[in-house]
Design a protein around this motif. Structure first.
Motif, PDB file in Angstrom:
ATOM      1  N   ARG A  75       0.872  -1.274  -0.118  1.00 49.13           N
ATOM      2  CA  ARG A  75       0.044   0.026   0.029  1.00 49.13           C
ATOM      3  C   ARG A  75       0.834   1.303  -0.172  1.00 49.13           C
ATOM      4  N   LEU A  76       0.553   2.234  -0.727  1.00 47.52           N
ATOM      5  CA  LEU A  76       1.466   3.349  -0.918  1.00 47.52           C
ATOM      6  C   LEU A  76       0.442   4.572  -0.825  1.00 47.52           C
ATOM      7  N   ALA A  77       1.211   5.743  -0.591  1.00 45.17           N
ATOM      8  CA  ALA A  77       0.355   6.733  -0.688  1.00 45.17           C
ATOM      9  C   ALA A  77      -0.033   7.321  -1.946  1.00 45.17           C
ATOM     10  N   GLU A  78      -1.079   8.378  -2.143  1.00 45.02           N
ATOM     11  CA  GLU A  78      -1.514   8.898  -3.510  1.00 45.02           C
ATOM     12  C   GLU A  78      -0.128   9.278  -4.295  1.00 45.02           C
ATOM     13  N   ARG A  79       0.766   9.879  -3.618  1.00 41.88           N
ATOM     14  CA  ARG A  79       2.030  10.244  -4.368  1.00 41.88           C
ATOM     15  C   ARG A  79       3.202   9.576  -3.684  1.00 41.88           C
ATOM     16  N   GLN A  80       3.822   8.806  -4.150  1.00 37.98           N
ATOM     17  CA  GLN A  80       5.055   8.324  -3.268  1.00 37.98           C
ATOM     18  C   GLN A  80       6.334   8.193  -3.876  1.00 37.98           C
ATOM     19  N   ILE A  81       7.175   8.598  -2.933  1.00 43.58           N
ATOM     20  CA  ILE A  81       8.566   8.781  -3.519  1.00 43.58           C
ATOM     21  C   ILE A  81       9.469   7.392  -3.332  1.00 43.58           C
ATOM     22  N   VAL A  82       9.949   6.913  -4.446  1.00 40.67           N
ATOM     23  CA  VAL A  82      10.597   5.618  -4.476  1.00 40.67           C
ATOM     24  C   VAL A  82      12.077   5.554  -4.906  1.00 40.67           C
TER      25      VAL A  82
END
Length: 94
Positions: A75-82
């Motif tokens: 599960r990730l946030a709506e905008r996610q730094i990877v």
């Protein structure tokens, strides 16, 4: 041990952003180097990690098509730094 440190440093130097579009995530490229970093890789799936959490990939991005595949249950946030991993897989990690 030095190889591990160099690998982690390489991974964390290649951040990018994923954004949710409906029921999937896509890569959002803001800089030319983000695309060129992937284009320089051989064709295949490049693992994605959360910054600072390099133990297990959360998914992968295809180096040529830029399709994103997340591992089941991630599960990730709506905008996610990877950050990009340094290895390549013929198939995305499950």
């Amino acid at each position: 041990m030095q190889e591990t440190r160099r690998t982690i440093r390489t991974v964390e130097e290649a951040p990018m952003r994923l954004i949710r579009q409906g029921d999937r995530f896509v890569a959002q490229f803001s800089f030319v180097w983000e695309v060129s970093t992937l284009a320089e890789r051989e064709e295949g799936w490049v693992p994605l990690f959360l910054p600072g959490h390099l133990e297990e990939p959360l998914g992968a991005i295809h180096s040529q098509t830029h399709k994103v595949h997340l591992r089941q249950g991630v599960r990730l946030a709506e905008r996610q730094i990877v950050v990009l991993g340094t290895t390549r897989f013929p198939e995305p990690p499950l």
